[in-house]
Design a protein around this motif. Structure first.
Motif, PDB file in Angstrom:
ATOM      1  N   ALA A  24       8.829   5.370  -1.470  1.00 29.86           N
ATOM      2  CA  ALA A  24       8.591   4.388  -0.409  1.00 29.86           C
ATOM      3  C   ALA A  24       9.907   3.803   0.089  1.00 29.86           C
ATOM      4  O   ALA A  24      10.109   3.659   1.297  1.00 29.86           O
ATOM      5  CB  ALA A  24       7.668   3.276  -0.905  1.00 29.86           C
ATOM      6  N   VAL A  25      10.823   3.487  -0.822  1.00 26.81           N
ATOM      7  CA  VAL A  25      12.117   2.939  -0.405  1.00 26.81           C
ATOM      8  C   VAL A  25      12.899   3.976   0.397  1.00 26.81           C
ATOM      9  O   VAL A  25      13.491   3.655   1.433  1.00 26.81           O
ATOM     10  CB  VAL A  25      12.938   2.444  -1.625  1.00 26.81           C
ATOM     11  CG1 VAL A  25      14.370   2.141  -1.238  1.00 26.81           C
ATOM     12  CG2 VAL A  25      12.290   1.219  -2.235  1.00 26.81           C
ATOM     13  N   LEU A  26      12.905   5.223  -0.060  1.00 25.45           N
ATOM     14  CA  LEU A  26      13.619   6.272   0.676  1.00 25.45           C
ATOM     15  C   LEU A  26      13.026   6.474   2.065  1.00 25.45           C
ATOM     16  O   LEU A  26      13.760   6.609   3.050  1.00 25.45           O
ATOM     17  CB  LEU A  26      13.578   7.590  -0.097  1.00 25.45           C
ATOM     18  CG  LEU A  26      14.501   7.672  -1.298  1.00 25.45           C
ATOM     19  CD1 LEU A  26      14.278   8.979  -2.054  1.00 25.45           C
ATOM     20  CD2 LEU A  26      15.951   7.560  -0.873  1.00 25.45           C
ATOM     21  N   LEU A  27      11.704   6.491   2.167  1.00 30.82           N
ATOM     22  CA  LEU A  27      11.073   6.649   3.477  1.00 30.82           C
ATOM     23  C   LEU A  27      11.395   5.463   4.370  1.00 30.82           C
ATOM     24  O   LEU A  27      11.756   5.629   5.536  1.00 30.82           O
ATOM     25  CB  LEU A  27       9.559   6.798   3.332  1.00 30.82           C
ATOM     26  CG  LEU A  27       8.784   6.839   4.650  1.00 30.82           C
ATOM     27  CD1 LEU A  27       9.131   8.097   5.436  1.00 30.82           C
ATOM     28  CD2 LEU A  27       7.298   6.760   4.397  1.00 30.82           C
ATOM     29  N   ASP A  28      11.281   4.257   3.813  1.00 32.73           N
ATOM     30  CA  ASP A  28      11.503   3.050   4.610  1.00 32.73           C
ATOM     31  C   ASP A  28      12.941   2.929   5.083  1.00 32.73           C
ATOM     32  O   ASP A  28      13.196   2.622   6.246  1.00 32.73           O
ATOM     33  CB  ASP A  28      11.119   1.806   3.811  1.00 32.73           C
ATOM     34  CG  ASP A  28       9.634   1.718   3.559  1.00 32.73           C
ATOM     35  OD1 ASP A  28       8.863   2.303   4.341  1.00 32.73           O
ATOM     36  OD2 ASP A  28       9.243   1.065   2.576  1.00 32.73           O
ATOM     37  N   PRO A  41       0.805  -1.219   0.000  1.00 28.76           N
ATOM     38  CA  PRO A  41       0.000   0.000   0.000  1.00 28.76           C
ATOM     39  C   PRO A  41       0.846   1.282   0.000  1.00 28.76           C
ATOM     40  O   PRO A  41       0.486   2.276  -0.636  1.00 28.76           O
ATOM     41  CB  PRO A  41      -0.827  -0.096   1.282  1.00 28.76           C
ATOM     42  CG  PRO A  41      -0.791  -1.510   1.693  1.00 28.76           C
ATOM     43  CD  PRO A  41       0.457  -2.086   1.127  1.00 28.76           C
ATOM     44  N   MET A  42       1.982   1.246   0.695  1.00 24.01           N
ATOM     45  CA  MET A  42       2.853   2.420   0.732  1.00 24.01           C
ATOM     46  C   MET A  42       3.440   2.697  -0.644  1.00 24.01           C
ATOM     47  O   MET A  42       3.488   3.854  -1.086  1.00 24.01           O
ATOM     48  CB  MET A  42       3.970   2.212   1.749  1.00 24.01           C
ATOM     49  CG  MET A  42       4.855   3.420   1.934  1.00 24.01           C
ATOM     50  SD  MET A  42       6.204   3.139   3.085  1.00 24.01           S
ATOM     51  CE  MET A  42       5.314   2.783   4.563  1.00 24.01           C
ATOM     52  N   ALA A  43       3.878   1.651  -1.335  1.00 24.97           N
ATOM     53  CA  ALA A  43       4.448   1.832  -2.669  1.00 24.97           C
ATOM     54  C   ALA A  43       3.384   2.318  -3.648  1.00 24.97           C
ATOM     55  O   ALA A  43       3.670   3.145  -4.523  1.00 24.97           O
ATOM     56  CB  ALA A  43       5.069   0.532  -3.157  1.00 24.97           C
ATOM     57  N   ALA A  44       2.156   1.827  -3.513  1.00 25.51           N
ATOM     58  CA  ALA A  44       1.080   2.267  -4.407  1.00 25.51           C
ATOM     59  C   ALA A  44       0.741   3.736  -4.164  1.00 25.51           C
ATOM     60  O   ALA A  44       0.447   4.480  -5.098  1.00 25.51           O
ATOM     61  CB  ALA A  44      -0.151   1.394  -4.197  1.00 25.51           C
ATOM     62  N   ARG A  45       0.785   4.146  -2.925  1.00 24.99           N
ATOM     63  CA  ARG A  45       0.408   5.524  -2.586  1.00 24.99           C
ATOM     64  C   ARG A  45       1.526   6.523  -2.873  1.00 24.99           C
ATOM     65  O   ARG A  45       1.290   7.600  -3.402  1.00 24.99           O
ATOM     66  CB  ARG A  45       0.018   5.601  -1.122  1.00 24.99           C
ATOM     67  CG  ARG A  45      -0.454   6.964  -0.711  1.00 24.99           C
ATOM     68  CD  ARG A  45      -0.959   6.945   0.720  1.00 24.99           C
ATOM     69  NE  ARG A  45      -1.557   8.202   1.040  1.00 24.99           N
ATOM     70  CZ  ARG A  45      -2.864   8.399   1.176  1.00 24.99           C
ATOM     71  NH1 ARG A  45      -3.683   7.399   1.025  1.00 24.99           N
ATOM     72  NH2 ARG A  45      -3.330   9.575   1.470  1.00 24.99           N
ATOM     73  N   LEU A  46       2.773   6.179  -2.503  1.00 23.16           N
ATOM     74  CA  LEU A  46       3.893   7.111  -2.627  1.00 23.16           C
ATOM     75  C   LEU A  46       4.720   6.923  -3.894  1.00 23.16           C
ATOM     76  O   LEU A  46       5.464   7.815  -4.277  1.00 23.16           O
ATOM     77  CB  LEU A  46       4.828   6.961  -1.422  1.00 23.16           C
ATOM     78  CG  LEU A  46       4.242   7.212  -0.042  1.00 23.16           C
ATOM     79  CD1 LEU A  46       5.278   6.896   1.023  1.00 23.16           C
ATOM     80  CD2 LEU A  46       3.746   8.631   0.076  1.00 23.16           C
ATOM     81  N   GLY A  47       4.667   5.735  -4.474  1.00 23.58           N
ATOM     82  CA  GLY A  47       5.578   5.370  -5.548  1.00 23.58           C
ATOM     83  C   GLY A  47       6.738   4.587  -4.953  1.00 23.58           C
ATOM     84  O   GLY A  47       7.091   4.776  -3.785  1.00 23.58           O
ATOM     85  N   SER A  48       7.314   3.726  -5.766  1.00 23.62           N
ATOM     86  CA  SER A  48       8.329   2.823  -5.220  1.00 23.62           C
ATOM     87  C   SER A  48       9.578   3.559  -4.754  1.00 23.62           C
ATOM     88  O   SER A  48      10.157   3.226  -3.714  1.00 23.62           O
ATOM     89  CB  SER A  48       8.686   1.740  -6.240  1.00 23.62           C
ATOM     90  OG  SER A  48       9.148   2.318  -7.432  1.00 23.62           O
ATOM     91  N   ALA A  49      10.027   4.579  -5.476  1.00 23.96           N
ATOM     92  CA  ALA A  49      11.249   5.278  -5.078  1.00 23.96           C
ATOM     93  C   ALA A  49      11.063   6.016  -3.752  1.00 23.96           C
ATOM     94  O   ALA A  49      11.906   5.922  -2.850  1.00 23.96           O
ATOM     95  CB  ALA A  49      11.670   6.267  -6.163  1.00 23.96           C
ATOM     96  N   VAL A  82      11.078  -5.231   0.463  1.00 27.66           N
ATOM     97  CA  VAL A  82       9.958  -5.748  -0.334  1.00 27.66           C
ATOM     98  C   VAL A  82       9.697  -4.838  -1.533  1.00 27.66           C
ATOM     99  O   VAL A  82       9.561  -5.303  -2.669  1.00 27.66           O
ATOM    100  CB  VAL A  82       8.693  -5.896   0.543  1.00 27.66           C
ATOM    101  CG1 VAL A  82       7.459  -6.135  -0.311  1.00 27.66           C
ATOM    102  CG2 VAL A  82       8.866  -7.018   1.548  1.00 27.66           C
ATOM    103  N   VAL A  83       9.649  -3.543  -1.300  1.00 30.07           N
ATOM    104  CA  VAL A  83       9.378  -2.595  -2.394  1.00 30.07           C
ATOM    105  C   VAL A  83      10.508  -2.623  -3.413  1.00 30.07           C
ATOM    106  O   VAL A  83      10.269  -2.653  -4.626  1.00 30.07           O
ATOM    107  CB  VAL A  83       9.160  -1.173  -1.836  1.00 30.07           C
ATOM    108  CG1 VAL A  83       9.061  -0.160  -2.969  1.00 30.07           C
ATOM    109  CG2 VAL A  83       7.914  -1.129  -0.978  1.00 30.07           C
TER     110      VAL A  83
END
Length: 169
Positions: free
Chosen positions: A53-57, A43-51, A96-97
């Motif tokens: 989401a990875v930076l946030l994570d 859900p995070m990748a769908a909402r923010l985009g994969s790049a 995962v992302v």
């Protein structure tokens, strides 16, 4: 994650003074971060985009690890659990992302090469992180780097710049 686990054991058992059972329960509780990370990754990748989401994570959630040194007995263990859960969740969700990104955009015939290149960069950065951690410890007047999980096993960190080590205080 092994380094985090060793640090957790030392922090809980030696510095805070809790028993083995409480230390084990605390470590097991932080493992819930892996489940949380796996659940929120898509859900995070769908909402923010994969790049993003990875930076946030991977980078955005890392400062919550600063809660771990604030651990104390009783309610202070919640800071430890919160810091550990968020860090582990961020690492798992980021992995995962990022793995999903690679599987989506890399052609099948190049998958082995790309995966091994990613692992080379990932594992190659670990020694650099170790040297930087030793240098940082030296800057805060801790001339010894812990080799094992106990302060009795220490080694003098060599200076990567070539300066002689500072005399112990």
């Amino acid at each position: 994650m092994v380094d985090l686990s060793v640090g957790i054991q030392r922090r809980g058992a030696v510095d805070v003074g809790i028993g083995a059972g409480e230390t084990g329960l605390t470590i097991a509780t932080t493992g819930l971060g892996g489940i949380v990370g796996a659940m929120v990754a898509r859900p995070m990748a769908a909402r923010l985009g994969s790049a993003r989401a990875v930076l946030l994570d991977k980078a955005g959630l890392a400062p919550t690890g600063l809660l771990i040194p604030l651990t104390d007995r009783g309610a202070g263990l919640a800071l430890f659990v919160l810091g550990g859960v968020v860090i582990i969740a961020g690492v798992v969700a980021g992995n995962v992302v990022f793995s999903g990104f690679i599987q989506t955009y890399v052609p099948g015939e190049l998958m082995g090469r790309v995966t091994s290149s990613v692992q080379l960069v990932n594992f190659g950065a670990m020694p650099l992180g170790g040297v930087l951690a030793g240098r940082t410890g030296r800057c805060v007047h801790r001339p010894h780097g812990v080799v094992g999980d106990d302060d009795r096993v220490c080694a003098e960190w060599p200076d990567p710049i070539g300066q002689p080590p500072a005399p112990p205080a």
